[in-house]
Design a protein around this motif. Sequence first.
Motif, PDB file in Angstrom:
ATOM      1  N   VAL A  51      18.664 -18.617  29.055  1.00  0.00           N
ATOM      2  CA  VAL A  51      19.139 -19.619  30.297  1.00  0.00           C
ATOM      3  C   VAL A  51      20.235 -20.706  29.976  1.00  0.00           C
ATOM      4  CG1 VAL A  51      17.893 -21.397  32.094  1.00  0.00           C
ATOM      5  CG2 VAL A  51      16.827 -19.285  31.524  1.00  0.00           C
ATOM      6  N   ALA A  52      20.095 -21.324  28.860  1.00  0.00           N
ATOM      7  CA  ALA A  52      21.179 -22.221  28.586  1.00  0.00           C
ATOM      8  C   ALA A  52      22.461 -21.592  28.006  1.00  0.00           C
ATOM      9  CB  ALA A  52      20.466 -22.822  27.071  1.00  0.00           C
ATOM     10  N   THR A  53      22.319 -20.427  27.646  1.00  0.00           N
ATOM     11  CA  THR A  53      23.641 -19.719  27.530  1.00  0.00           C
ATOM     12  C   THR A  53      24.221 -19.377  28.800  1.00  0.00           C
ATOM     13  OG1 THR A  53      22.808 -18.633  25.501  1.00  0.00           O
ATOM     14  CG2 THR A  53      24.845 -17.551  26.428  1.00  0.00           C
ATOM     15  N   LEU A  54      23.690 -19.103  29.775  1.00  0.00           N
ATOM     16  CA  LEU A  54      24.153 -18.756  31.166  1.00  0.00           C
ATOM     17  C   LEU A  54      24.432 -20.049  31.547  1.00  0.00           C
ATOM     18  CD1 LEU A  54      21.676 -16.067  32.344  1.00  0.00           C
ATOM     19  CD2 LEU A  54      24.078 -15.881  31.274  1.00  0.00           C
ATOM     20  N   ARG A 109      28.062 -21.416  29.494  1.00  0.00           N
ATOM     21  CA  ARG A 109      29.125 -20.893  29.593  1.00  0.00           C
ATOM     22  C   ARG A 109      30.396 -21.183  30.366  1.00  0.00           C
ATOM     23  NH1 ARG A 109      29.606 -16.776  33.782  1.00  0.00           N
ATOM     24  NH2 ARG A 109      31.081 -15.540  32.371  1.00  0.00           N
ATOM     25  N   ARG A 110      30.132 -21.481  31.539  1.00  0.00           N
ATOM     26  CA  ARG A 110      31.010 -21.888  32.354  1.00  0.00           C
ATOM     27  C   ARG A 110      31.969 -23.440  31.654  1.00  0.00           C
ATOM     28  NH1 ARG A 110      29.457 -21.684  38.016  1.00  0.00           N
ATOM     29  NH2 ARG A 110      30.109 -19.680  37.855  1.00  0.00           N
ATOM     30  N   ARG A 111      30.900 -24.233  31.398  1.00  0.00           N
ATOM     31  CA  ARG A 111      31.471 -25.691  30.636  1.00  0.00           C
ATOM     32  C   ARG A 111      32.297 -25.345  29.545  1.00  0.00           C
ATOM     33  NH1 ARG A 111      28.757 -31.172  30.233  1.00  0.00           N
ATOM     34  NH2 ARG A 111      27.567 -30.173  32.420  1.00  0.00           N
ATOM     35  N   GLY A 144      34.272 -16.426  28.861  1.00  0.00           N
ATOM     36  CA  GLY A 144      34.287 -15.367  29.752  1.00  0.00           C
ATOM     37  C   GLY A 144      32.968 -14.528  29.259  1.00  0.00           C
ATOM     38  N   LEU A 145      32.919 -13.174  30.173  1.00  0.00           N
ATOM     39  CA  LEU A 145      31.933 -12.291  29.984  1.00  0.00           C
ATOM     40  C   LEU A 145      31.669 -11.921  28.435  1.00  0.00           C
ATOM     41  CD1 LEU A 145      29.861 -10.675  31.161  1.00  0.00           C
ATOM     42  CD2 LEU A 145      31.672  -8.840  31.536  1.00  0.00           C
ATOM     43  N   GLY A 146      32.815 -11.702  27.683  1.00  0.00           N
ATOM     44  CA  GLY A 146      32.901 -11.146  26.383  1.00  0.00           C
ATOM     45  C   GLY A 146      32.062 -11.947  25.546  1.00  0.00           C
ATOM     46  N   MET A 147      32.575 -13.299  25.476  1.00  0.00           N
ATOM     47  CA  MET A 147      32.076 -14.279  24.543  1.00  0.00           C
ATOM     48  C   MET A 147      30.430 -14.864  25.116  1.00  0.00           C
ATOM     49  SD  MET A 147      32.177 -16.175  22.006  1.00  0.00           S
ATOM     50  CE  MET A 147      30.565 -16.756  21.491  1.00  0.00           C
ATOM     51  N   THR A 148      30.084 -14.552  26.260  1.00  0.00           N
ATOM     52  CA  THR A 148      28.823 -14.656  26.678  1.00  0.00           C
ATOM     53  C   THR A 148      27.795 -13.727  26.246  1.00  0.00           C
ATOM     54  OG1 THR A 148      29.537 -15.919  28.860  1.00  0.00           O
ATOM     55  CG2 THR A 148      27.236 -14.924  28.787  1.00  0.00           C
TER      56      THR A 148
END
Length: 107
Positions: A55-58, A61-63, A67-71
């Motif tokens: 949850v914390a990763t999601l 990620r925007r902050r 992108g999708l790859g690093m996430t």
Amino acid sequence: MFANPVFRYRMLTLAEGWSFVLLLVFGSLLSRISEIDLVMPLGSLHGLLFVLLVVATLVIRRRLGWGLGMTLVALVAAVVPLAPFVLHRWKRAELLAAERAAEPVRA
């Protein structure tokens, strides 16, 4: 400090990594060589920390501009033993900079 989502993410990364190590070493090893069974309590703790880390990763990620790859790399790192420590070390400067930028300036 705990209100800062980047700080929470950094701490969850380390806590989840250590909980996995403890689960593998103490939970699995002790249950095989003794009557002590720590798999259930350590597994529950690790499971909770894993869900919080996802949850914390999601959330973060925007902050961080991920992108999708690093996430996906960050999420896979939560599954692989010792990978949370590698990710934390690799992204340490970025995380600390984002953490400092998110803190309010105190007079």
